[in-house]
Design a protein around this motif. Structure first.
Motif, mmCIF file in Angstrom:
data_model
loop_
_atom_site.group_PDB
_atom_site.id
_atom_site.type_symbol
_atom_site.label_atom_id
_atom_site.label_comp_id
_atom_site.label_asym_id
_atom_site.label_seq_id
_atom_site.Cartn_x
_atom_site.Cartn_y
_atom_site.Cartn_z
ATOM 1 N N LEU A 87 0.824 -1.211 0.000
ATOM 2 C CA LEU A 87 0.000 0.000 0.000
ATOM 3 C C LEU A 87 0.857 1.259 0.000
ATOM 4 C CD1 LEU A 87 -2.828 -1.029 2.503
ATOM 5 C CD2 LEU A 87 -3.078 -0.631 0.051
ATOM 6 N N GLU A 88 1.948 1.243 0.762
ATOM 7 C CA GLU A 88 2.835 2.404 0.794
ATOM 8 C C GLU A 88 3.496 2.625 -0.565
ATOM 9 O OE1 GLU A 88 5.598 1.802 3.916
ATOM 10 O OE2 GLU A 88 4.114 1.976 5.537
ATOM 11 N N ASP A 89 3.959 1.550 -1.171
ATOM 12 C CA ASP A 89 4.570 1.672 -2.501
ATOM 13 C C ASP A 89 3.561 2.170 -3.522
ATOM 14 O OD1 ASP A 89 6.876 0.742 -1.389
ATOM 15 O OD2 ASP A 89 6.627 -1.320 -2.106
ATOM 16 N N LYS A 130 1.481 6.534 -6.993
ATOM 17 C CA LYS A 130 0.343 7.335 -7.418
ATOM 18 C C LYS A 130 0.619 8.824 -7.272
ATOM 19 C CE LYS A 130 -3.921 8.447 -8.460
ATOM 20 N NZ LYS A 130 -4.414 8.341 -9.849
ATOM 21 N N SER A 131 1.254 9.227 -6.166
ATOM 22 C CA SER A 131 1.470 10.640 -5.892
ATOM 23 C C SER A 131 2.735 11.190 -6.516
ATOM 24 C CB SER A 131 1.521 10.878 -4.385
ATOM 25 O OG SER A 131 2.565 10.102 -3.806
ATOM 26 N N GLY A 132 3.768 10.353 -6.663
ATOM 27 C CA GLY A 132 5.050 10.874 -7.108
ATOM 28 C C GLY A 132 5.464 10.503 -8.505
ATOM 29 N N SER A 133 4.712 9.674 -9.175
ATOM 30 C CA SER A 133 5.106 9.246 -10.514
ATOM 31 C C SER A 133 4.033 9.595 -11.507
ATOM 32 C CB SER A 133 5.349 7.719 -10.534
ATOM 33 O OG SER A 133 5.608 7.285 -11.842
ATOM 34 N N ALA A 134 4.450 10.136 -12.641
ATOM 35 C CA ALA A 134 3.502 10.482 -13.700
ATOM 36 C C ALA A 134 3.268 9.335 -14.656
ATOM 37 C CB ALA A 134 4.008 11.685 -14.485
ATOM 38 N N ASP A 135 4.084 8.301 -14.530
ATOM 39 C CA ASP A 135 3.973 7.171 -15.455
ATOM 40 C C ASP A 135 3.383 5.982 -14.721
ATOM 41 O OD1 ASP A 135 4.171 5.447 -17.518
ATOM 42 O OD2 ASP A 135 6.338 5.174 -17.391
#
Length: 704
Positions: free
Chosen positions: A319-321, A326-331
């Motif tokens: 869940l943390e990963d 979701k929040s830090g990657s645009a891809d």
């Protein structure tokens, strides 16, 4: 590779010492702290939903069965299988990569010297590459099959009522129960290779029955789990599904014994695997948009699972990963299912290697074929595509890089000057990368229930004057009323509408007919280049801009070169082809090696067509055949996202394109066209004055 289907009878036949040994090995460490480095994804993936039981055939199973055996008398060993498979895959992939490099060098040498020895060697080497590619693909499939440990915990059909009754211990002592009240099957013809009399195929089921069927044997391997994760929102909410899983874990976790053969242990372990697959594949559409759902899951794991079972730490880490991605990657190419990263330096994925080979083999003569069913249009299109590449300008990326800063400096003053100066292929590449950026953030679930979001045929999803927040979800809502739906599809369609408006605005704001002709030609060539590179999204967006009512009436169309004007008919033929079949882009193997971006609106319309009609039978059971077809169509979203475009980004040109698109995204085309005299058919001055003189003469003659 031939796919012969892997029906239920296949696993029933192989529920022997092999599976029992696997269960025993896994069961001995069930309550112990898990080995986190061995923790891998268990989401079946898009291919499972698309191919179903045919995703894995008997050859895959037989190959895996013989892995990890030093002698024929030795028993199965999961760790030995995994090590041997990884070594084989690593070796074959390295050899494949080296052979591709050698092939490319040989190809360059042939272009320079054109020696007879080189020419004779290329076809042989190309055949070897195809064989090596097939072998690597087969090993990748075996690896995926071997990773599905969840099938160790599948239960027989008579245990499914126990699953529904929360897996209580007293329910296990009852006689086998008929499942016909929950699930409805129909029989198919027998498989030729396993001599089974027939295969039961799920036709319909109640919500509880469909959820309980996740625990049945072969639900992962036959694609049922992945199809369920795509479509369960039609008959239950995310909260109901989560509570169903948590209830099974709660009722079996404390009483599950070390004996892995008991149904309680199987139900408990299977619940964890289903939950993990859900998080891996659908975190972005279910958990990221519903904080209450995420909070309920985290609280349950922390309070009831983490202290008893090491799986709790796994799920919390997952869940943390997923949240970080979701929040830090645009891809988000295929959600959080891609949690495993290759640690070896220089190792490339299979699809990138295949793409590299495909580009080299077909760089000179690649053309995109229409379906044979298109009739005269297809015939015309095939003839045009053989010769259409001559119209395309050659790329000049090196020269543009040096001049782009100067061009951008005067972009605001010169308007579309940069569009005219750059080649069509340059603009195609950068528009494709911009389109890929927004497409990679979408999920197959985003294309479901689009009528409730206001998406209609032959129009944009949301009117410009209406925001996405004001769209009523009560109209034509096929999901349950309390089911939370992510509305990213509206952003995707709004982006498409912005590009179409930008194309029309750039053309009507040109102050001379000559420049309009140049810009019309440029956009047509860009669209042609896009669809030839399988970027159908941008191609259809440009077509929509060119088919704007104001643009179609421009005088510039009459003096457009005939070769360029014919591209418009090609684009219309491509549009007809895309609308003809919901799976037209998944035909053959080209989509596996060449990147593809579908038209979001066309795909949404195909899903709406499948959604037409009732979802339930007269007895209230939900039609699983209908839901399965929907899951198969939307699964192509993840299939296309697995194979991205690898063009070199030009950030200056992309910045310019973003600026122009943003400037015109809400423009009124008719108002812009009214301020430009080049948009109107002009009557020559001499002809106009001659008409006035003739009128005066006639009037003068009447008074005489």
């Amino acid at each position: 590779l031939q796919s012969n289907g892997c029906g239920p009878g296949f696993a029933e036949e192989n529920t022997s010492s092999e599976e029992q040994e696997m269960i025993k090995i896994a069961g001995n460490s069930y309550l112990a702290s898990p080995n986190l480095p061995d923790f891998c994804g268990c989401s079946p993936g898009w291919s499972s939903a698309f191919y179903g039981a045919e995703c894995f055939d008997s050859e895959v199973h037989s190959y895996l069965k013989n892995l990890g055996k030093q002698k024929s008398s030795e028993s199965q060993n999961i760790d030995a299988k995994k090590v041997e498979l990884e070594q084989l895959l690593m070796m074959e992939t390295k050899n494949y990569r080296k052979t591709i490099k050698f092939y490319q060098k040989l190809l360059q040498k042939e272009r320079r010297s054109k020696g007879p020895e080189t020419k004779s060697m290329l076809p042989k080497l190309r055949g070897q590459l195809q064989e090596m590619k097939s072998k690597v693909q087969f090993l990748e499939l075996v690896k995926k099959y071997q990773m599905m440990y969840a099938e160790q915990w599948g239960v027989e059909s008579y245990v499914l009522p126990t699953v529904i009754h929360n897996g209580k211990a007293d329910a296990l002592d009852v006689a086998p129960t008929d499942e016909s009240s929950m699930l409805l099957y129909y029989n198919t013809e027998k498989h030729q290779w396993n001599n089974q009399n027939g295969v039961r195929v799920l036709q319909a089921g109640t919500p509880l029955g469909l959820m309980a069927n996740l625990y049945s044997r072969n639900a992962f391997l036959e694609g049922y789990v992945q199809q369920f994760l795509y479509t369960f929102r039609y008959f239950c909410t995310q909260e109901e599904f989560l509570q169903f899983l948590l209830d099974r874990i709660s009722s079996t976790l404390s009483s599950a014994s070390l004996d892995p053969s008991t149904s309680l242990t199987k139900i408990c372990n299977r619940s964890f695997y289903i939950l993990q697959a859900w998080i891996e594949d659908c975190y972005s559409v279910d958990f990221a948009t519903n904080t209450d759902l995420l909070g309920t899951l985290k609280e349950f794991i922390s309070s009831k699972v983490a202290s008893l079972n090491g799986y709790g730490e796994r799920l919390l880490s997952l869940l943390e990963d997923a949240s970080a991605r979701k929040s830090g990657s645009a891809d988000l190419c295929s959600g959080v299912a891609k949690c495993e990263e290759e640690s070896e330096e220089g190792r490339k994925t299979l699809h990138s290697l295949c793409k590299k080979l495909s580009e080299d083999v077909s760089r000179k003569n690649f053309y995109w074929k229409l379906s044979k069913g298109m009739g005269p249009i297809a015939q015309y299109q095939r003839e045009r595509l053989h010769t259409g590449s001559a119209v395309l300008p050659k790329p000049c990326c090196s020269s543009f890089t040096e001049e782009s800063s100067v061009s951008l400096a005067r972009a605001d003053e010169g308007g579309p000057v940069l569009l005219i100066e750059c080649s069509a292929q340059q603009l195609c590449w950068q528009l494709t990368l911009l389109q890929q950026e927004v497409f990679n953030k979408c999920h197959p679930v985003h294309f479901l229930n689009s009528r409730a979001l206001g998406v209609k045929d032959k129009c944009v999803a949301v009117p410009k004057a209406v925001s996405a927040e004001t769209v009523s979800l009560k109209v034509c809502n096929l999901f349950l009323s309390k089911c939370i739906q992510d509305q990213y599809l509206l952003q995707l369609l709004k982006n498409a509408d912005s590009i179409s408006t930008w194309v029309a605005a750039e053309i009507v704001t040109c102050h001379t007919t000559k420049r309009q002709v140049s810009l019309l030609s440029k956009f047509l060539l860009i669209a042609k280049c896009c669809y030839e590179q399988r970027n159908f999204a941008t191609a259809m967006q440009i077509l929509a801009g060119l088919e704007n009512l104001i643009v179609r009436q421009l005088p510039a169309w009459k003096i457009l070169p005939a070769k360029v004007a014919e591209i418009m008919e090609e684009l219309k033929a491509v549009e007809v082809f895309l609308k003809s079949d919901s799976l037209c882009l998944m035909e053959g193997d080209r989509f596996k090696t060449l990147p593809t971006i579908p038209s979001a609106h066309v795909l949404a319309m195909h899903v709406q067509q499948l959604e037409t009609g009732g979802f339930t039978m007269t007895n209230g059971a939900h039609k699983w055949t209908k839901l399965r077809n929907i899951a198969k169509v939307v699964s192509q979203v993840h299939a296309f996202q697995e194979n991205p475009y690898t063009y070199a980004p030009d950030f200056k040109l992309q910045s310019y394109l973003r600026q122009r698109i943003t400037r015109f995204k809400d423009a009124d085309i008719s108002a812009l066209a009214a301020d430009n005299c080049a948009n109107f058919h002009q009557i020559p001055a001499e002809k106009h004055s001659r008409k006035i003189q003739d009128t005066l003469r006639r009037m003068k003659a009447t008074f005489q």
